[in-house]
Each structure stands twice: as C-alpha cells, then as structure tokens.
Design a protein around this motif. Structure first.
Motif, PDB file in Angstrom:
ATOM      1  N   PHE A  57     -10.146  12.511 -10.694  1.00 30.10           N
ATOM      2  CA  PHE A  57     -11.539  12.301 -10.309  1.00 30.10           C
ATOM      3  C   PHE A  57     -11.978  10.843 -10.317  1.00 30.10           C
ATOM      4  N   LYS A  58     -11.076   9.904 -10.437  1.00 25.07           N
ATOM      5  CA  LYS A  58     -11.449   8.479 -10.393  1.00 25.07           C
ATOM      6  C   LYS A  58     -11.105   7.915  -9.016  1.00 25.07           C
ATOM      7  N   PRO A  59     -12.077   7.344  -8.310  1.00 24.56           N
ATOM      8  CA  PRO A  59     -11.791   6.786  -6.985  1.00 24.56           C
ATOM      9  C   PRO A  59     -10.868   5.562  -7.028  1.00 24.56           C
ATOM     10  N   VAL A  60     -10.896   4.815  -8.104  1.00 24.54           N
ATOM     11  CA  VAL A  60     -10.033   3.637  -8.216  1.00 24.54           C
ATOM     12  C   VAL A  60      -8.564   4.061  -8.230  1.00 24.54           C
ATOM     13  N   VAL A  61      -8.276   5.182  -8.874  1.00 21.75           N
ATOM     14  CA  VAL A  61      -6.905   5.674  -8.921  1.00 21.75           C
ATOM     15  C   VAL A  61      -6.440   6.054  -7.520  1.00 21.75           C
ATOM     16  N   TRP A  62      -7.295   6.727  -6.756  1.00 21.59           N
ATOM     17  CA  TRP A  62      -6.929   7.117  -5.392  1.00 21.59           C
ATOM     18  C   TRP A  62      -6.780   5.897  -4.491  1.00 21.59           C
ATOM     19  N   ALA A  63      -7.598   4.866  -4.720  1.00 26.04           N
ATOM     20  CA  ALA A  63      -7.439   3.623  -3.956  1.00 26.04           C
ATOM     21  C   ALA A  63      -6.094   2.974  -4.295  1.00 26.04           C
ATOM     22  N   GLY A  64      -5.679   3.038  -5.560  1.00 27.64           N
ATOM     23  CA  GLY A  64      -4.379   2.499  -5.958  1.00 27.64           C
ATOM     24  C   GLY A  64      -3.235   3.232  -5.278  1.00 27.64           C
ATOM     25  N   PHE A  65      -3.345   4.580  -5.194  1.00 22.86           N
ATOM     26  CA  PHE A  65      -2.327   5.345  -4.473  1.00 22.86           C
ATOM     27  C   PHE A  65      -2.302   4.959  -2.992  1.00 22.86           C
ATOM     28  N   GLY A  66      -3.476   4.698  -2.430  1.00 21.39           N
ATOM     29  CA  GLY A  66      -3.543   4.282  -1.021  1.00 21.39           C
ATOM     30  C   GLY A  66      -2.861   2.939  -0.802  1.00 21.39           C
ATOM     31  N   VAL A  67      -3.073   2.004  -1.716  1.00 17.03           N
ATOM     32  CA  VAL A  67      -2.443   0.683  -1.610  1.00 17.03           C
ATOM     33  C   VAL A  67      -0.930   0.807  -1.738  1.00 17.03           C
ATOM     34  N   LEU A  68      -0.467   1.645  -2.661  1.00 17.55           N
ATOM     35  CA  LEU A  68       0.979   1.854  -2.800  1.00 17.55           C
ATOM     36  C   LEU A  68       1.570   2.475  -1.540  1.00 17.55           C
ATOM     37  N   ALA A  69       0.871   3.437  -0.960  1.00 20.29           N
ATOM     38  CA  ALA A  69       1.354   4.063   0.281  1.00 20.29           C
ATOM     39  C   ALA A  69       1.396   3.041   1.412  1.00 20.29           C
ATOM     40  N   LEU A  70       0.385   2.188   1.504  1.00 18.38           N
ATOM     41  CA  LEU A  70       0.361   1.151   2.537  1.00 18.38           C
ATOM     42  C   LEU A  70       1.529   0.190   2.373  1.00 18.38           C
ATOM     43  N   SER A  71       1.853  -0.175   1.131  1.00 16.43           N
ATOM     44  CA  SER A  71       2.973  -1.099   0.919  1.00 16.43           C
ATOM     45  C   SER A  71       4.292  -0.452   1.325  1.00 16.43           C
ATOM     46  N   VAL A  72       4.453   0.843   1.054  1.00 16.35           N
ATOM     47  CA  VAL A  72       5.683   1.531   1.454  1.00 16.35           C
ATOM     48  C   VAL A  72       5.788   1.584   2.972  1.00 16.35           C
ATOM     49  N   VAL A  73       4.675   1.870   3.653  1.00 15.83           N
ATOM     50  CA  VAL A  73       4.689   1.925   5.118  1.00 15.83           C
ATOM     51  C   VAL A  73       5.016   0.561   5.701  1.00 15.83           C
ATOM     52  N   LEU A  74       4.431  -0.499   5.169  1.00  7.90           N
ATOM     53  CA  LEU A  74       4.720  -1.847   5.670  1.00  7.90           C
ATOM     54  C   LEU A  74       6.177  -2.223   5.442  1.00  7.90           C
ATOM     55  N   PHE A  75       6.721  -1.845   4.295  1.00 12.48           N
ATOM     56  CA  PHE A  75       8.134  -2.125   4.020  1.00 12.48           C
ATOM     57  C   PHE A  75       9.025  -1.407   5.025  1.00 12.48           C
ATOM     58  N   MET A  76       8.719  -0.154   5.322  1.00 10.98           N
ATOM     59  CA  MET A  76       9.529   0.602   6.276  1.00 10.98           C
ATOM     60  C   MET A  76       9.425   0.013   7.679  1.00 10.98           C
ATOM     61  N   ILE A  77       8.245  -0.438   8.072  1.00 11.33           N
ATOM     62  CA  ILE A  77       8.076  -1.064   9.389  1.00 11.33           C
ATOM     63  C   ILE A  77       8.893  -2.346   9.466  1.00 11.33           C
ATOM     64  N   ALA A  78       8.885  -3.127   8.391  1.00  9.13           N
ATOM     65  CA  ALA A  78       9.661  -4.372   8.382  1.00  9.13           C
ATOM     66  C   ALA A  78      11.149  -4.086   8.493  1.00  9.13           C
ATOM     67  N   ARG A  79      11.635  -3.050   7.820  1.00  4.11           N
ATOM     68  CA  ARG A  79      13.054  -2.699   7.910  1.00  4.11           C
ATOM     69  C   ARG A  79      13.432  -2.259   9.320  1.00  4.11           C
ATOM     70  N   MET A  80      12.570  -1.448   9.947  1.00  3.48           N
ATOM     71  CA  MET A  80      12.856  -0.993  11.312  1.00  3.48           C
ATOM     72  C   MET A  80      12.843  -2.165  12.280  1.00  3.48           C
ATOM     73  N   ALA A  81      11.902  -3.094  12.112  1.00  6.23           N
ATOM     74  CA  ALA A  81      11.853  -4.259  12.988  1.00  6.23           C
ATOM     75  C   ALA A  81      13.083  -5.143  12.795  1.00  6.23           C
ATOM     76  N   GLU A  82      13.547  -5.269  11.560  1.00  4.11           N
ATOM     77  CA  GLU A  82      14.742  -6.072  11.289  1.00  4.11           C
ATOM     78  C   GLU A  82      15.969  -5.453  11.960  1.00  4.11           C
ATOM     79  N   ARG A  83      16.112  -4.151  11.848  1.00  5.59           N
ATOM     80  CA  ARG A  83      17.240  -3.480  12.491  1.00  5.59           C
ATOM     81  C   ARG A  83      17.175  -3.615  13.999  1.00  5.59           C
ATOM     82  N   HIS A  84      15.970  -3.509  14.550  1.00  9.48           N
ATOM     83  CA  HIS A  84      15.810  -3.613  16.000  1.00  9.48           C
ATOM     84  C   HIS A  84      16.160  -5.017  16.474  1.00  9.48           C
ATOM     85  N   SER A  85      15.736  -6.038  15.727  1.00  8.99           N
ATOM     86  CA  SER A  85      16.024  -7.412  16.156  1.00  8.99           C
ATOM     87  C   SER A  85      17.516  -7.715  16.048  1.00  8.99           C
TER      88      SER A  85
END
Length: 152
Positions: A57-85
């Motif tokens: 029930f704490k919104p700060v905790v859910w925002a933290g989960f959102g930030v962690l999810a965003l970092s994982v997505v950005l990492f995966m995008i960077a890996r895919m772009a590296e493989r493509h290049s």
C-alpha cells in the motif's frame, strides 16, 4: 490489527475443516489441512503480514518497482541494439573490439593437417634450402631411424 484478525479467522476456519476431515477418519489429510491452516497465524505473529501490507500500500514502493522494471527494459534494449550493430558490421572501432575478443589467429594453421605418409617429404622452398645447412635433416634422421625400428 485488521490483518491479524483476518489471519486468525482463516486459521480457525482451516482448523475446523481439519477437525471434520479427521472425524471422517482421513487423518493424513486432516494433518495436512491443519498444517496449512496454521500458516496465516504464524505469519501474523511474526509481523510478515504487516510488512507485506506496508509494501503493497505504499506508492513509493510501487514507484521503485517501476524504476527497476524500466532499468531492465533499457538494459535489454541496449543488448539487442549491440547485437544488431555487430551483425550489421558496426563501426570500425566495434569491429576491432570484436576481433580482439575472438583471440589471436592460429600460429600454424596447417599443423593439424594429416601427415603425408611414410617416406614422403614436402619440398622445401628454395630460400629455406639455401639459407640452411643439412643439419636439420641429420637431426631428424635419428628420429626416423627410431620410428622405422618400431614400425611406424
């Protein structure tokens, strides 16, 4: 406080079902039901339930989960772009880095080629024949004699 009450009610209901199951002479199943029904009370007594409700029930905790999810997505995008290049060839700097990662080229690529057989020798280039004396052939003659002696 409300969560502890709910856990107690769930546990009492589970113990009631376990008692009915034991009355029907299914003691093994009654024991399993009793074990599972005591888990909510145990969690409430240890404070795990209060911790979980605080996290949920704490919104700060859910925002933290959102930030962690965003970092994982950005990492995966960077890996895919590296493989493509790298597949597309990439820049000269990336190609050099990829070549360094592959390791050095073989020192003697034909060293693992099968031998020509007994008694045949590969012709030496003229430059090597002129620059050296007959010493290497004398060194190998001892080895050849030993090999012939053993039938190799």
């Amino acid at each position: 406080m409300l969560s502890s009450t709910i856990c107690t009610v769930v546990s009492v209901a589970g113990l009631g079902i376990a008692a009915l199951t034991a009355y029907r002479k299914r003691f093994l199943a009654a024991t399993r039901i009793a074990a599972v029904s005591l888990v909510p009370v145990g969690l409430a007594m240890t404070g795990v339930i209060d911790w979980l409700t605080g996290v949920v029930f704490k919104p700060v905790v859910w925002a933290g989960f959102g930030v962690l999810a965003l970092s994982v997505v950005l990492f995966m995008i960077a890996r895919m772009a590296e493989r493509h290049s790298l597949k597309a060839g990439g820049s000269r700097k990336e190609r050099r880095a990829a070549a360094r990662q592959q390791g050095p080229a073989a020192v003697a690529p034909k060293a693992s080629a099968p031998s020509l057989g007994a008694g045949t020798r590969s012709p030496q280039p003229a430059a090597q024949a002129k620059g050296r004396s007959g010493a290497p052939e004398e060194d190998f003659s001892d080895i050849e004699a030993i090999l012939k002696k053993h039938g190799i």
